[in-house]
Every structure is written in structure tokens, then in C-alpha cells.
Design an enzyme around this catalytic site. Structure first.
Site, short mmCIF file in Angstrom:
data_model
loop_
_atom_site.label_atom_id
_atom_site.label_comp_id
_atom_site.label_asym_id
_atom_site.label_seq_id
_atom_site.Cartn_x
_atom_site.Cartn_y
_atom_site.Cartn_z
N HIS A 318 11.38 -1.10 -7.21
CA HIS A 318 11.29 -2.50 -7.61
C HIS A 318 11.56 -2.72 -9.09
O HIS A 318 11.93 -3.82 -9.48
CB HIS A 318 9.91 -3.07 -7.24
CG HIS A 318 9.76 -3.38 -5.79
ND1 HIS A 318 9.39 -2.44 -4.86
CD2 HIS A 318 9.97 -4.54 -5.10
CE1 HIS A 318 9.35 -3.02 -3.65
NE2 HIS A 318 9.70 -4.28 -3.77
N GLY A 319 11.39 -1.72 -9.90
CA GLY A 319 11.69 -1.94 -11.30
C GLY A 319 11.13 -0.86 -12.20
O GLY A 319 10.22 -0.11 -11.83
#
Length: 446
Positions: A318-319
Site C-alpha cells: 500500500h505504500g
């Protein structure tokens, strides 16, 4: 090009009409679809089309090589390293460098002043599924380069999923497709519901959430609880809304994409929630990480290890931020705890999920811990933002609950024709006149 832009409302009918005008020649359909997909993606930044071309070419070539060489493991490993390497450079290089420097280790390496290519995590995983499945002999390598490149770049799901499997989408690209009126109607219904979730639910929630998070240190507990609930619905309306629009758009072109959300907030346990939320990603990790590691077949200790690895990777996917790592580990711990205490409670599952979203939404762990500390201070007062938006969220929950056994909430085929059109026009009216200020889709950053 965003789904909620005027350019898309012009782009889609043109592509639809030309595409079906080529119905007698599906190879020309694929070529046109590929060109349209590159226009769609290049609308943001045409320079990043080079990355999609590299990913597509390397995965296509790896499939052909896997059929001809004895060094199959080397070929598939090389393709995985190349594609994950590209993803790592653009998404994690600066994060890695910053953390190494914070540990006091001096690295003579420059930071990269580049923006994250939209959708890179999605199409990278989609391309890897092809080469891995060919390596496992679950899929024969394709020689149709246009169909393969169209499979990677198919514009409805290119930038935010669902993350399709080659075993599902590629055979459709290789086959003739005939227009079906009922499929097109179903697709339009799903798109309308997706636009409602994005423009009315997510965008209105985003305004209140941004206000609350900006002043969380001075807000009372009730306002922060509302902020948590609104972000819980914002991310659902935003991401599942995108998936609905993507799946519905694909049906206009005679292509069926996999379901990506299945009423996740009605789940009665955390394991059930993760079977219903971002289904394409979680099944990807299940099939290509969890099961190869041994799954749950090799005892409790290794099962716990495998769950931790999968959700650590999910968080990082996700990041490049410690909030995503902590969010992943938080959910892993909840899943592990559920193995020992298998409760069945929709309310508890929803609450624990919502608490996790606070960490996910925060800019860093200092903000996340500060928000949670203030929220659980039980300093109740009045709700500062989002009271009207909560009513829209309740409407969403009510409709999805009533229609939970249907294919989707706008599946109203049993109603008389005049009532069906009344529902459609009412939802169009609400979507247009009650929409919030346009916000970028949250998952574009992943």
C-alpha cells in the site's frame, strides 16, 4: 484519465462504439482496445507508458522462454526481479534510504525526485501472475502479443484494479466477444452505483475527514470517532466505487472482471472481512505467497509466521510508510487472535477494522497515536463535522443490506420497468446534486 472526469464521459462512448464496430475482427478489437488503454493511461503522464511497455514485454518474453528452456526457474526469477525492481525503485527507494540514514548509517546515494507512476503496484502484480502461472504450468504461454499487452493495459482496471489473473482475463482477450444487451445493462447499473459511492459517499466523507484530521489535537473524542467512521466509509466508497465502475465498464466491452469487494462491512469476523475486502489482492497474496510458504498446513508457528509475512507485504504494497507496515501487522495480529478466540460479531469486526483505518489514514505514527489517544480520552462534546454525511453513509448501509443477496445493489430486475427507471433517475439526481468536491481516488497512490 479519471472515471469521474468529463474527458472520461467523452472517451468511453467513443471507445465503446468503435470497439463494437470491429466486432467481426476480434484481433482488431484488441489492437484498438490496447491503443485506447494507452491513451487512457497516458492522459496522466505519457512518460510512464514506457514502464508498462517494459513490464508487458518482459512478462510476454518470459512466457515464451519458459516454454523453450530448461532453466525455467532462472527465467521466472529474472522477470520477477526486473518487475519488482522497477516497483521498488519508484515506490520504496527513498523510503529505504531515509530509514537507513535515520539509523545513523551514511549512504552516499541521492534521493530520487520522481512521482509514483499511477497504478504501478496493480499492473506489476498482474504481470507477475502470468509468468508465475506459466512457470507452474497452469497456463500455456500466449504468442498473441497484442492480446497480451491488452491484458496488462486493459483500461478499466489498469490503475486501481481489480488485479486480474491471466487465467481469467487473458482467455477472454484471445476469444471473440459478442455484444450482449443484458451484460451492458448490468454494467451500466454497476457503474451508476460505483459513481454514487465515489461522488456522494467518498467525496463528501473526504471533506469532513480532512477537516477533522487537520485539527485532531484539539478535537473532542466524539468528533474523532465520527472522523474514524467517516474515513471507514470514505475508503470503502472510494475503492469499491472504483471497482464497481471498472467491472461495469469492462462488461460494456463483453469482458468479465473478478469481484473485488463483497459487502465487507457486514463481515462477522476478521478472517471473513479479509475474504471480502480487496479480494483480488488478498487472493493474489494467498496464491503466490501464503500457500507457497506452507499456508496453514505446517503447524501453528509457521501459520502465524506466514500470516505475518503476508500482511507485512500487504502493508508495504500500500505504500512506503511505517503507518502501512503497522496497519498490516495490526490486521495480522487480529487474524491470529481470531484463531484462538473465533468470535462472530459484525459490530466488533467493524470497530476493529475502523480503528485500523485510523493508522492507515494518518501521515505518520506520531499522528496515528495522537489521534487514537485523543479519541479514547472520552472527552465527549458536539460533533464538529460530517453529521449530514453520516446520513448518506447510513443510506449506503441500508441499501446494501436490503440488496445483500442480489448481484449488486442496483440489481432491481424484479421491479416493473417504470419503477426501475425511477430508481435509476433518483440515483442519478442524488449523485449529481449531492456530490462532494472531487477527490483523487485514494488507491491511485498505490
Amino acid at each position: 484519465m479519471s472515471f469521474v472526469s468529463v474527458s472520461f464521459l467523452v472517451f468511453l462512448p467513443i471507445v465503446f462504439l468503435v470497439y463494437w464496430a470491429l466486432q467481426a475482427h476480434h484481433r482488431w478489437q484488441n489492437l484498438f482496445l490496447l491503443a485506447a488503454s494507452y491513451v487512457f493511461y497516458g492522459w496522466w503522464d505519457a512518460r510512464f507508458l514506457l514502464l508498462i511497455l517494459i513490464t508487458s514485454a518482459s512478462s510476454y518474453a518470459s512466457g515464451l522462454l519458459l516454454e523453450r528452456t530448461r532453466h525455467r526457474r532462472t527465467v521466472v526469477a529474472a522477470n520477477i526481479v526486473l518487475n519488482l525492481g522497477i516497483l521498488g525503485v519508484f515506490k520504496y527507494y527513498n523510503f529505504f534510504l531515509d530509514n537507513v540514514q535515520q539509523l545513523g548509517l551514511a549512504l552516499d546515494a541521492p534521493t530520487l525526485a520522481v512521482i509514483l507512476p499511477v497504478g504501478i503496484s496493480f499492473y506489476t502484480f498482474q504481470s507477475l501472475s502470468y509468468s508465475i502461472d506459466v512457470y507452474r504450468r497452469k497456463l500455456a504461454p500466449t504468442r498473441d502479443v497484442v492480446a497480451f499487452f491488452a491484458y496488462i493495459a486493459f483500461f478499466p482496471q489498469l490503475v486501481a484494479g481489480p488485479i486480474e489473473r491471466a487465467t481469467n482475463l487473458l482467455p477472454q482477450m484471445l476469444s471473440r466477444r459478442s455484444f450482449r444487451y443484458d451484460e451492458a445493462v448490468d454494467g451500466l447499473q454497476l457503474m451508476l452505483w460505483g459513481f454514487f459511492k465515489k461522488m456522494v459517499i467518498a467525496d463528501n466523507c473526504a471533506f469532513a475527514v480532512n477537516q477533522i484530521w487537520a485539527d485532531y489535537a484539539h478535537a473532542n473524542s466524539l468528533t474523532l470517532i465520527v472522523g474514524m467512521l467517516l474515513f471507514t466509509f470514505q475508503i470503502y466508497g472510494d475503492f469499491s466505487g472504483y471497482s464497481d465502475i471498472a467491472i461495469g465498464t469492462a462488461r460494456l466491452f463483453g469482458i468479465r472482471l473478478m469481484e473485488n469487494f463483497h459487502l465487507p462491512y457486514f463481515s462477522a469476523s476478521m478472517p471473513e472481512f479479509w475474504r471480502r475486502w480487496h479480494i483480488s489482492l488478498m487472493t493474489w497474496f494467498r496464491d503466490y505467497v501464503y500457500i507457497p510458504l506452507g499456508g496453514s498446513r505446517e503447524g501453528l508457528a509457521k501459520t502465524v509466521r506466514n500470516v505475518l509475512i503476508v500482511f507485512l507485504l500487504s502493508g508495504l504494497w500500500h505504500g512506503a510508510n511505517w503507518t502501512f507496515v503497522v496497519w498490516g501487522l495490526y490486521n495480522a495480529c487480529l487474524l491470529i487472535a481470531w484463531r484462538f478466540v473465533p468470535l462472530r460479531s459484525v459490530a466488533l469486526t467493524f470497530l476493529l477494522t475502523a480503528v485500523g483505518w485510523v493508522v492507515f489514514r494518518s501521515a505518520d505514527m506520531t499522528e496515528a497515536l495522537g489521534y487514537l489517544q485523543r479519541m479514547f480520552a472520552f472527552d465527549f462534546g458536539t460533533i464538529a463535522y460530517g453529521k449530514r454525511t453520516l446520513l448518506w453513509c447510513l443510506l449506503l448501509v441500508a441499501v446494501e443490506w436490503v440488496q445483500r443477496r442480489r448481484r449488486h445493489p442496483l440489481c432491481v430486475d424484479a421491479l416493473p420497468v417504470y419503477m426501475r427507471w425511477a430508481v435509476y433517475y433518483l440515483l442519478l439526481f442524488i449523485t449529481f446534486f449531492a456530490r462532494g468536491e472531487e477527490q483523487t481516488f485514494i488507491y491511485f497512490q498505490f
